[in-house]
Design a protein around this motif. Structure first.
Motif: not given
Length: 297
Positions: A70, A86-87, A89-92, A110-112, A115
């Protein structure tokens, strides 16, 4: 004699083929969300989306397995040349997938995670929030990466923290501290790993436990508490004395304020393998800025 040598070579060769044909022994690791991740073999291509996890991977001797991190992972120096995705919490997602990792390390917040799992990647969600959590995560990562040394690392951290505690002069114990974890201001409460560290060093905390680990507080709260000692990062420096009434705080008037630079803040706010270093930074602050004997309240 040549016949025996020929038979020996044939036997060794057959044994080697047999060993190589046996698949690696599978094992499982349960993450902090209760998700069980099955490993067919120790992961060799790791993406880490949390600085404390990045640092732990490296301290366990597996820095070479990291293929991406990150944007906030910056220690040790070797990780600074890795691709950033990315971060936390908001990775690519696209950037992570392109690195073809066999394990992705994320924070539980993390919301990733979902996905990434939906795309077929193995994801281990770990997030140390207390000192005990940090030691537990070290052990869990050691198991996940199939690496020895996690127990030794955990023990060295505990010994380092204990040494830092012993270095605090007895007459400075009991100092009431305000620790600003980040501008806002967000304070480090007693239940945070930073608050726990203050306790281990024999220090008090002006933040009430019921406010949580890292509460956003009204600056008036600090005025009423009038701490003996203030600890904060450089990002808070300009705002600190500009807050209404803060120039009248005893800690400000007597210059009992420790300002940590960006590199020191990274050490202090990451519950990972550098916690002993964090303890020594705090202990040094107390020793250099602490009130003289009899001045605490």
């Amino acid at each position: 004699m040549s016949l025996w040598r020929g038979l020996l070579r044939t036997s060794v060769g057959a044994l080697l083929v047999l060993v190589l044909a046996v698949p690696a022994r599978a094992y499982e690791v349960a993450d902090d969300r209760g998700v069980v991740v099955s490993m067919q073999s120790p992961p060799q291509r790791i993406v880490s989306l949390l600085p404390s996890l990045t640092e732990t991977v490296c301290e366990l001797g597996a820095c070479g397995r990291l293929v991406g991190v990150d944007r906030y992972s910056n220690w040790p120096a070797a990780v600074r040349s890795l691709p950033q995705v990315g971060g936390g919490l908001d990775p690519s997602i696209e950037a992570i997938v392109a690195l073809k990792p066999d394990l992705v390390l994320v924070a539980t917040s993390s919301r990733a995670s979902e996905r990434l799992r939906a795309l077929g990647l193995k994801v281990l969600a770990l997030e140390p929030k207390t000192g005990a959590d940090a030691l537990r995560v070290i052990g869990k990562l050691g198991h996940a990466l199939n690496l020895p040394g996690s127990e030794r690392l955990a023990q060295s951290i505990e010994e380092g923290v204990a040494a830092a505690a012993r270095s605090v002069p007895s007459h400075l114990r009991g100092q009431r501290v305000y620790f600003e974890a980040s501008p806002g201001p967000h304070a480090a409460g007693p239940s945070s790993f930073i608050g726990e560290m203050l306790t281990k060093l024999g220090l008090g905390n002006i933040i009430s436990p019921e406010l949580g680990p890292f509460p956003k507080i009204n600056p008036e709260y600090v005025l009423r508490a009038d701490p003996d000692l203030i600890m904060a990062g450089q990002r808070s420096t300009a705002d600190l004395v500009a807050r209404p009434g803060w120039r009248n705080l005893r800690a400000v008037q007597t210059q009992r304020v420790c300002i940590f630079d960006a590199a020191e803040v990274d050490v202090l706010v990451r519950p990972g393998p550098r916690m002993a270093e964090a303890a020594h930074l705090m202990a040094k602050c107390v020793s250099e800025k602490g009130a003289p004997a009899g001045a605490t309240r």
